[in-house]
Scaffold this motif. Sequence first.
Motif, PDB file in Angstrom:
ATOM      1  N   PHE A 204       9.930   1.670 -18.758  1.00 11.57           N
ATOM      2  CA  PHE A 204      10.634   2.582 -17.844  1.00 11.57           C
ATOM      3  C   PHE A 204       9.652   3.180 -16.827  1.00 11.57           C
ATOM      4  CE2 PHE A 204      13.364   6.702 -17.616  1.00 11.57           C
ATOM      5  CZ  PHE A 204      14.065   6.209 -16.535  1.00 11.57           C
ATOM      6  N   VAL A 205       8.529   3.677 -17.323  1.00 12.48           N
ATOM      7  CA  VAL A 205       7.518   4.262 -16.426  1.00 12.48           C
ATOM      8  C   VAL A 205       7.046   3.216 -15.414  1.00 12.48           C
ATOM      9  CG1 VAL A 205       5.137   5.106 -16.353  1.00 12.48           C
ATOM     10  CG2 VAL A 205       6.752   6.082 -17.993  1.00 12.48           C
ATOM     11  N   LYS A 206       6.802   2.011 -15.924  1.00 13.65           N
ATOM     12  CA  LYS A 206       6.340   0.934 -15.031  1.00 13.65           C
ATOM     13  C   LYS A 206       7.383   0.649 -13.949  1.00 13.65           C
ATOM     14  CE  LYS A 206       5.518  -3.953 -15.554  1.00 13.65           C
ATOM     15  NZ  LYS A 206       5.619  -5.005 -16.582  1.00 13.65           N
ATOM     16  N   GLN A 207       8.664   0.580 -14.348  1.00 13.16           N
ATOM     17  CA  GLN A 207       9.720   0.251 -13.385  1.00 13.16           C
ATOM     18  C   GLN A 207       9.978   1.394 -12.400  1.00 13.16           C
ATOM     19  OE1 GLN A 207      10.762  -2.681 -12.870  1.00 13.16           O
ATOM     20  NE2 GLN A 207       9.948  -3.650 -14.721  1.00 13.16           N
ATOM     21  N   ILE A 208       9.829   2.635 -12.846  1.00 10.63           N
ATOM     22  CA  ILE A 208       9.964   3.768 -11.910  1.00 10.63           C
ATOM     23  C   ILE A 208       8.917   3.636 -10.807  1.00 10.63           C
ATOM     24  CG2 ILE A 208       9.538   6.265 -11.662  1.00 10.63           C
ATOM     25  CD1 ILE A 208      10.879   6.609 -14.445  1.00 10.63           C
ATOM     26  N   LYS A 209       7.694   3.355 -11.201  1.00  6.17           N
ATOM     27  CA  LYS A 209       6.616   3.224 -10.214  1.00  6.17           C
ATOM     28  C   LYS A 209       6.887   2.048  -9.270  1.00  6.17           C
ATOM     29  CE  LYS A 209       3.165   5.295 -13.327  1.00  6.17           C
ATOM     30  NZ  LYS A 209       2.447   6.388 -12.692  1.00  6.17           N
ATOM     31  N   ILE A 210       7.392   0.942  -9.839  1.00  7.79           N
ATOM     32  CA  ILE A 210       7.646  -0.245  -9.007  1.00  7.79           C
ATOM     33  C   ILE A 210       8.779   0.015  -8.007  1.00  7.79           C
ATOM     34  CG2 ILE A 210       8.499  -2.630  -9.043  1.00  7.79           C
ATOM     35  CD1 ILE A 210       6.911  -3.025 -11.654  1.00  7.79           C
ATOM     36  N   VAL A 211       9.904   0.591  -8.466  1.00  6.66           N
ATOM     37  CA  VAL A 211      11.025   0.787  -7.518  1.00  6.66           C
ATOM     38  C   VAL A 211      10.620   1.750  -6.397  1.00  6.66           C
ATOM     39  CG1 VAL A 211      12.956   0.167  -9.017  1.00  6.66           C
ATOM     40  CG2 VAL A 211      12.229   2.540  -8.924  1.00  6.66           C
ATOM     41  N   LEU A 212       9.852   2.777  -6.752  1.00 11.17           N
ATOM     42  CA  LEU A 212       9.422   3.726  -5.706  1.00 11.17           C
ATOM     43  C   LEU A 212       8.439   3.061  -4.745  1.00 11.17           C
ATOM     44  CD1 LEU A 212       9.024   6.985  -7.825  1.00 11.17           C
ATOM     45  CD2 LEU A 212      10.770   6.538  -6.088  1.00 11.17           C
ATOM     46  N   MET A 213       7.501   2.282  -5.284  1.00  7.29           N
ATOM     47  CA  MET A 213       6.526   1.626  -4.393  1.00  7.29           C
ATOM     48  C   MET A 213       7.189   0.593  -3.494  1.00  7.29           C
ATOM     49  SD  MET A 213       2.936   1.390  -6.490  1.00  7.29           S
ATOM     50  CE  MET A 213       3.570   0.569  -7.931  1.00  7.29           C
ATOM     51  N   GLN A 214       8.191  -0.111  -4.039  1.00 12.12           N
ATOM     52  CA  GLN A 214       8.913  -1.085  -3.201  1.00 12.12           C
ATOM     53  C   GLN A 214       9.656  -0.377  -2.077  1.00 12.12           C
ATOM     54  OE1 GLN A 214      11.187  -3.246  -6.162  1.00 12.12           O
ATOM     55  NE2 GLN A 214       9.673  -4.883  -6.254  1.00 12.12           N
ATOM     56  N   ALA A 215      10.246   0.783  -2.389  1.00 14.71           N
ATOM     57  CA  ALA A 215      10.969   1.530  -1.356  1.00 14.71           C
ATOM     58  C   ALA A 215      10.000   2.062  -0.298  1.00 14.71           C
ATOM     59  CB  ALA A 215      11.754   2.677  -1.984  1.00 14.71           C
ATOM     60  N   ILE A 216       8.826   2.509  -0.743  1.00 15.99           N
ATOM     61  CA  ILE A 216       7.828   2.995   0.219  1.00 15.99           C
ATOM     62  C   ILE A 216       7.356   1.833   1.109  1.00 15.99           C
ATOM     63  CG2 ILE A 216       5.472   3.901   0.442  1.00 15.99           C
ATOM     64  CD1 ILE A 216       6.149   5.650  -2.078  1.00 15.99           C
ATOM     65  N   ALA A 217       7.197   0.669   0.500  1.00 19.85           N
ATOM     66  CA  ALA A 217       6.803  -0.511   1.287  1.00 19.85           C
ATOM     67  C   ALA A 217       7.891  -0.854   2.307  1.00 19.85           C
ATOM     68  CB  ALA A 217       6.534  -1.696   0.371  1.00 19.85           C
ATOM     69  N   ALA A 218       9.158  -0.750   1.901  1.00 13.98           N
ATOM     70  CA  ALA A 218      10.269  -1.004   2.836  1.00 13.98           C
ATOM     71  C   ALA A 218      10.236   0.022   3.971  1.00 13.98           C
ATOM     72  CB  ALA A 218      11.611  -0.932   2.109  1.00 13.98           C
ATOM     73  N   GLY A 219       9.925   1.261   3.625  1.00 13.70           N
ATOM     74  CA  GLY A 219       9.805   2.308   4.645  1.00 13.70           C
ATOM     75  C   GLY A 219       8.671   2.007   5.596  1.00 13.70           C
ATOM     76  N   GLY A 220       7.568   1.504   5.068  1.00 10.71           N
ATOM     77  CA  GLY A 220       6.429   1.136   5.917  1.00 10.71           C
ATOM     78  C   GLY A 220       6.814   0.076   6.932  1.00 10.71           C
ATOM     79  N   SER A 221       7.662  -0.875   6.510  1.00 12.62           N
ATOM     80  CA  SER A 221       8.044  -1.911   7.470  1.00 12.62           C
ATOM     81  C   SER A 221       8.991  -1.354   8.523  1.00 12.62           C
ATOM     82  CB  SER A 221       8.626  -3.144   6.772  1.00 12.62           C
ATOM     83  OG  SER A 221       9.702  -2.772   5.967  1.00 12.62           O
TER      84      SER A 221
END
Length: 277
Positions: A204-221
């Motif tokens: 769960f902790v791993k997936q929370i970090k991944i979904v947030l980082m993916q969203a931040i990466a999408a925001g960066g684009s």
Amino acid sequence: MPELPEVETVMRGLAPVMEGQVIASVYCGEKGLRFPFPDRLAGRIQHAKIKKLERRAKYILIYLSENNILVIHLGMSGRIRILAPGSNAPPEKHDHFELGLADGHRIILNDARRFGMVFDVAETDFLVHKSFCHLGPEPLLDDFNAGYLREKLKNKSSAIKVAIMDQRLVVGVGNIYACEALYRAGISPIMSAQKVSKAKLEEFVKQIKIVLMQAIAAGGSTLRDHRLPDGDFGYFQQTLNVYGRAGQDCMTWGCEQTIHRIVQAGRSTFYCPHCQK
Ligand SMILES: [Zn+2]
């Protein structure tokens, strides 16, 4: 509503424009936002130098000279736009706050619903300020980990979905990200928090970090796409596997269930009863 990744995106967009600059002018609208603008705010921050920008939970922190921090929260509908020096873009309805920088850039906060916040706090008072003293760790930092979560949840009988959205436990895991991370970790949102296994909490902790980082990466684009003179940014589309998909087929290969929607603590939860146990 802007969530942690959007706020991070806005902060990253503002930082290169604002850091090192001096605040030349301040406009506070008469209506205020969620609260009236603090007394004499403009006088305290005008002529201050901007040292650096950071984010804490969903607050943008603008560190100023004189050990002051200007805090901006986007609330439900806040948008920030940057106007390039010399821009003749017209003012917009719901522009409530503006910083003019010495180099001519203008930073404008537009907020139709006025749930946003702008205030300042002394750096030395930051940790004891009522907006910040109860906040849990940042989800992307190492102090948010499975050991921490296990300790905090061991006596919590509330549903794991409700528990993880408590900002005192961890900040910034909003409704969308809670649903997505639970789905990816295979955890039922209605399971009692204290009953989630150690292995599942690790995932769960791993997936929370991944979904947030993916969203931040999408925001960066989107930031790169919006690098126009009069850029407006802060909202973006992201790929969602379960959120908002009630009645549609589960996306897990081989699963023939449809996604269910329930309401927990007044918020919609989307999940697959087959994949999430
Ligand atoms: Zn499924």
